[in-house]
Write a protein that holds these residues in place. Structure first.
Motif, PDB file in Angstrom:
ATOM      1  N   PHE A  29      92.363 -54.134  14.809  1.00 50.52           N
ATOM      2  CA  PHE A  29      92.718 -54.681  13.500  1.00 50.52           C
ATOM      3  C   PHE A  29      92.636 -56.208  13.517  1.00 50.52           C
ATOM      4  O   PHE A  29      93.006 -56.840  12.546  1.00 50.52           O
ATOM      5  N   ARG A  30      92.169 -56.773  14.631  1.00 46.40           N
ATOM      6  CA  ARG A  30      92.096 -58.239  14.740  1.00 46.40           C
ATOM      7  C   ARG A  30      90.849 -58.761  14.010  1.00 46.40           C
ATOM      8  O   ARG A  30      89.852 -58.066  13.847  1.00 46.40           O
ATOM      9  N   LEU A  31      90.947 -60.009  13.566  1.00 43.09           N
ATOM     10  CA  LEU A  31      89.835 -60.638  12.839  1.00 43.09           C
ATOM     11  C   LEU A  31      89.410 -61.937  13.517  1.00 43.09           C
ATOM     12  O   LEU A  31      88.850 -62.822  12.862  1.00 43.09           O
ATOM     13  N   ASP A  32      89.672 -62.039  14.812  1.00 45.13           N
ATOM     14  CA  ASP A  32      89.326 -63.281  15.524  1.00 45.13           C
ATOM     15  C   ASP A  32      87.822 -63.547  15.418  1.00 45.13           C
ATOM     16  O   ASP A  32      87.008 -62.638  15.551  1.00 45.13           O
ATOM     17  N   GLY A  33      87.485 -64.816  15.163  1.00 51.43           N
ATOM     18  CA  GLY A  33      86.078 -65.203  15.089  1.00 51.43           C
ATOM     19  C   GLY A  33      85.427 -64.905  13.751  1.00 51.43           C
ATOM     20  O   GLY A  33      84.262 -65.209  13.524  1.00 51.43           O
ATOM     21  N   LYS A  34      86.158 -64.292  12.832  1.00 49.50           N
ATOM     22  CA  LYS A  34      85.597 -63.952  11.505  1.00 49.50           C
ATOM     23  C   LYS A  34      85.936 -65.047  10.497  1.00 49.50           C
ATOM     24  O   LYS A  34      87.019 -65.639  10.549  1.00 49.50           O
ATOM     25  N   THR A  35      85.020 -65.263   9.559  1.00 49.54           N
ATOM     26  CA  THR A  35      85.264 -66.184   8.449  1.00 49.54           C
ATOM     27  C   THR A  35      85.518 -65.368   7.186  1.00 49.54           C
ATOM     28  O   THR A  35      84.722 -64.485   6.855  1.00 49.54           O
ATOM     29  N   ALA A  36      86.604 -65.673   6.492  1.00 54.43           N
ATOM     30  CA  ALA A  36      86.954 -64.918   5.275  1.00 54.43           C
ATOM     31  C   ALA A  36      87.139 -65.861   4.095  1.00 54.43           C
ATOM     32  O   ALA A  36      87.820 -66.881   4.212  1.00 54.43           O
ATOM     33  N   ILE A  37      86.522 -65.513   2.962  1.00 48.01           N
ATOM     34  CA  ILE A  37      86.743 -66.253   1.714  1.00 48.01           C
ATOM     35  C   ILE A  37      87.673 -65.412   0.843  1.00 48.01           C
ATOM     36  O   ILE A  37      87.447 -64.209   0.661  1.00 48.01           O
ATOM     37  N   GLU A  82      89.371 -67.229  10.203  1.00 52.12           N
ATOM     38  CA  GLU A  82      89.318 -68.583   9.631  1.00 52.12           C
ATOM     39  C   GLU A  82      89.152 -68.381   8.136  1.00 52.12           C
ATOM     40  O   GLU A  82      88.192 -67.736   7.713  1.00 52.12           O
ATOM     41  N   VAL A  83      90.082 -68.901   7.337  1.00 51.69           N
ATOM     42  CA  VAL A  83      90.076 -68.552   5.912  1.00 51.69           C
ATOM     43  C   VAL A  83      89.658 -69.721   5.021  1.00 51.69           C
ATOM     44  O   VAL A  83      90.007 -70.870   5.284  1.00 51.69           O
TER      45      VAL A  83
END
Ligand SMILES: NC(=O)c1ccc[n+]([C@@H]2O[C@H](COP(=O)([O-])OP(=O)(O)OC[C@H]3O[C@@H](n4cnc5c(N)ncnc54)[C@H](OP(=O)(O)O)[C@@H]3O)[C@@H](O)[C@H]2O)c1
Length: 257
Positions: A6-14, A36-37
């Motif tokens: 469930f981790r989102l490390d290294g992902k870019t989210a808008i 990173e948001v």
């Protein structure tokens, strides 16, 4: 092997509409999961408050003032994110409004404002981001915040209901068109949560009691209860799930009457 991440490390989210309410909660939740948001709305002051909180917790956040009903502002924003961060893994279409006029009273201006903010903006954001996700080998994940009002008939106003029903159908069609690029498109449909959008309604005891009477869990939702469902959809935990809408509704939509 059978424990999903469930981790989102290294992902870019808008995240659109990130300055208040549900968007604020989802932004903080995604950042805590490692993303990173990039926070969008029209009010920079709100966004800065959210970004500062995320940074104080060790997360990475950027803010951009964008009116999501304006194609050129969206285009410039997405281009900037692509140029500066390099990739976009997650898009949350959350910005939305409601004007509760009855069907005989709703004006053309109200209809357009609701449709543009709740539906067309989500399409334009998805289209601009989808083009980038298609070029990325890793694909991406798009999640829109629809509503119970897009599924069952409520007295929330016909324009709002129509915009959310269309958002649910748009979710399915984009999932169909973009599946072969590993772009997953889903939606969460909240019932009542306490935010600036609903605070006046929920302060009315009679209205609140009407809501609770049709809610099996007998309470309105807390904002952090939307974070888990959202992270499920946009993380690897939901990697084989696309085109779906999950109603986060305390059981409201399961009833026969
Ligand atoms: N709260 C609920 O119980 C509930 C239930 C079902 C569905 N929803 C849906 O959940 C979403 C969020 O609702 P909320 O209750 O959190 O609403 P909210 O507290 O009013 O926040 C809405 C956010 O959207 C932004 N926004 C509105 N118009 C925009 C535009 N043209 N361009 C950019 N940003 C815009 C607002 O910022 P600015 O005004 O500063 O731009 C704000 O940050 C909406 O789509 C709503 O329909 C909410």
């Amino acid at each position: 092997m059978y424990t999903p991440s469930f981790r989102l490390d290294g992902k870019t989210a808008i995240i659109t509409g990130a300055g208040r309410g549900i968007g604020r909660a989802l932004s903080i939740g995604l950042a805590q999961a490692g993303a990173e948001v990039v926070l969008l709305s029209r009010t920079l002051k709100d966004l800065e408050e959210v970004a500062n909180l995320i940074k104080s917790q060790g997360g990475k956040a950027h803010v951009m003032s964008v009116d999501v009903t304006d194609r050129s502002q969206i285009y410039n924003c997405i281009k900037h994110v692509k140029e500066t961060i390099g990739k976009i893994d997650i898009l949350i279409n959350n910005a939305g409004i409601n004007i509760r006029s009855s069907a005989t009273e709703v004006t053309d201006e109200e209809w357009s404002a609701i449709m543009d903010t709740n539906l067309k903006s989500a399409f334009m954001m998805s289209q601009e981001v989808g083009r980038i996700m298609k070029e990325q080998e890793s694909g991406g994940s798009i999640l829109s915040v629809s509503s119970v009002a897009g599924h069952v008939a409520l007295r929330t106003g016909v324009a709002y209901a129509a915009s959310k029903a269309a958002l649910i159908q748009m979710t399915k069609v984009l999932a169909l068109e973009w599946g072969d690029h590993n772009i997953r498109v889903n939606s969460i449909g909240p019932w009542y949560f306490e935010t600036p959008l609903t605070e006046q309604l929920l302060a009315n005891e009679e209205y609140l009691n009407d809501i609770l009477a049709v809610t099996p869990l007998k309470r309105v939702g807390q904002l952090d209860e939307l974070v888990g469902p959202a992270i499920f959809f946009v993380s690897d935990a939901g990697s084989y799930v696309t085109g779906q809408t999950l109603f986060v509704d305390g059981g409201m939509t399961i009833q026969g009457f």
